[in-house]
Design a protein around this motif. Sequence first.
Motif, short mmCIF file in Angstrom:
data_model
loop_
_atom_site.label_atom_id
_atom_site.label_comp_id
_atom_site.label_asym_id
_atom_site.label_seq_id
_atom_site.Cartn_x
_atom_site.Cartn_y
_atom_site.Cartn_z
N THR A 2 100.67 70.17 -15.22
CA THR A 2 101.03 71.58 -15.25
C THR A 2 99.79 72.44 -15.40
OG1 THR A 2 101.33 71.56 -17.62
CG2 THR A 2 103.28 71.11 -16.27
N MET A 3 99.84 73.60 -14.78
CA MET A 3 98.72 74.53 -14.85
C MET A 3 98.89 75.42 -16.08
SD MET A 3 97.64 77.51 -12.17
CE MET A 3 96.84 76.45 -10.99
N SER A 4 97.85 75.56 -16.86
CA SER A 4 97.95 76.45 -18.00
C SER A 4 97.63 77.87 -17.54
CB SER A 4 97.01 75.99 -19.12
OG SER A 4 95.83 76.70 -19.14
N HIS A 5 98.40 78.81 -18.04
CA HIS A 5 98.22 80.21 -17.67
C HIS A 5 97.43 80.91 -18.75
CE1 HIS A 5 101.05 79.55 -14.48
NE2 HIS A 5 101.98 79.19 -15.31
N PRO A 6 96.62 81.90 -18.38
CA PRO A 6 95.90 82.68 -19.39
C PRO A 6 96.88 83.30 -20.37
CG PRO A 6 95.09 83.18 -17.19
CD PRO A 6 96.32 82.34 -17.02
N GLY A 60 105.95 84.24 -22.91
CA GLY A 60 106.65 82.97 -22.77
C GLY A 60 107.85 83.06 -21.86
N GLU A 61 108.13 84.26 -21.34
CA GLU A 61 109.25 84.48 -20.44
C GLU A 61 108.76 84.56 -19.00
OE1 GLU A 61 110.90 88.15 -21.77
OE2 GLU A 61 111.63 87.31 -23.65
N THR A 62 109.70 84.43 -18.08
CA THR A 62 109.42 84.65 -16.67
C THR A 62 110.07 85.97 -16.29
OG1 THR A 62 109.38 82.29 -16.23
CG2 THR A 62 109.73 83.74 -14.34
N GLY A 63 109.33 86.82 -15.60
CA GLY A 63 109.86 88.12 -15.20
C GLY A 63 110.79 88.02 -14.01
N TYR A 70 103.95 89.32 -19.29
CA TYR A 70 102.97 89.69 -20.31
C TYR A 70 103.35 91.07 -20.84
CZ TYR A 70 100.16 85.88 -18.43
OH TYR A 70 99.72 84.64 -18.03
N ALA A 71 103.11 91.32 -22.12
CA ALA A 71 103.46 92.62 -22.68
C ALA A 71 102.48 93.01 -23.78
CB ALA A 71 104.88 92.59 -23.26
N GLY A 74 102.63 99.08 -24.77
CA GLY A 74 103.50 99.89 -23.92
C GLY A 74 103.58 99.44 -22.48
N VAL A 75 102.94 98.32 -22.14
CA VAL A 75 102.93 97.82 -20.77
C VAL A 75 103.61 96.46 -20.72
CG1 VAL A 75 101.43 97.06 -18.88
CG2 VAL A 75 100.81 99.07 -20.22
N VAL A 76 104.48 96.29 -19.72
CA VAL A 76 105.11 94.99 -19.44
C VAL A 76 104.75 94.66 -18.01
CG1 VAL A 76 107.27 93.73 -19.26
CG2 VAL A 76 107.00 95.46 -21.05
N ALA A 77 104.14 93.49 -17.80
CA ALA A 77 103.66 93.13 -16.47
C ALA A 77 104.03 91.69 -16.14
CB ALA A 77 102.14 93.30 -16.40
N ASP A 78 104.43 91.48 -14.88
CA ASP A 78 104.59 90.14 -14.33
C ASP A 78 103.33 89.89 -13.51
OD1 ASP A 78 107.12 90.40 -15.39
OD2 ASP A 78 108.16 90.35 -13.46
#
Length: 111
Positions: A2-6, A60-63, A70-71, A74-78
């Motif tokens: 598995t690839m680790s994500h930043p 830890g979630e998928t958008g 990522y959050a 005040g910013v939530v980003a996929d």
Amino acid sequence: MTMSHPQSYEILIVPEFTDDKAPGTGNGATGASVRGAAARGSDEGGPGAAIRSAVVTATGETGETGYPRYAGEGVVADIDPVTRTVEGLLVDGSELAYGLSARVAERATEA
């Protein structure tokens, strides 16, 4: 394997005006580009300076886009971790206004 994500990124919100065919004003006007110096960074090399930035961390979630979410600040980003592309973004609960763009900035790593 598995690839680790930043675990975090810095998101920059920048003005990005690219409409070279904007309607002209006045007699004989052929159009007005907003790609000029006012829309560029101080180095004349791209979009203007960031008007907002935020450090976002992995939730830890998928958008909804299918990419890791990522959050923070005040910013939530996929974000696609392979291409480092912002695939989905909310700033203070709203989508970006027309003419703004989101970029992933390089972050200094802690030693």
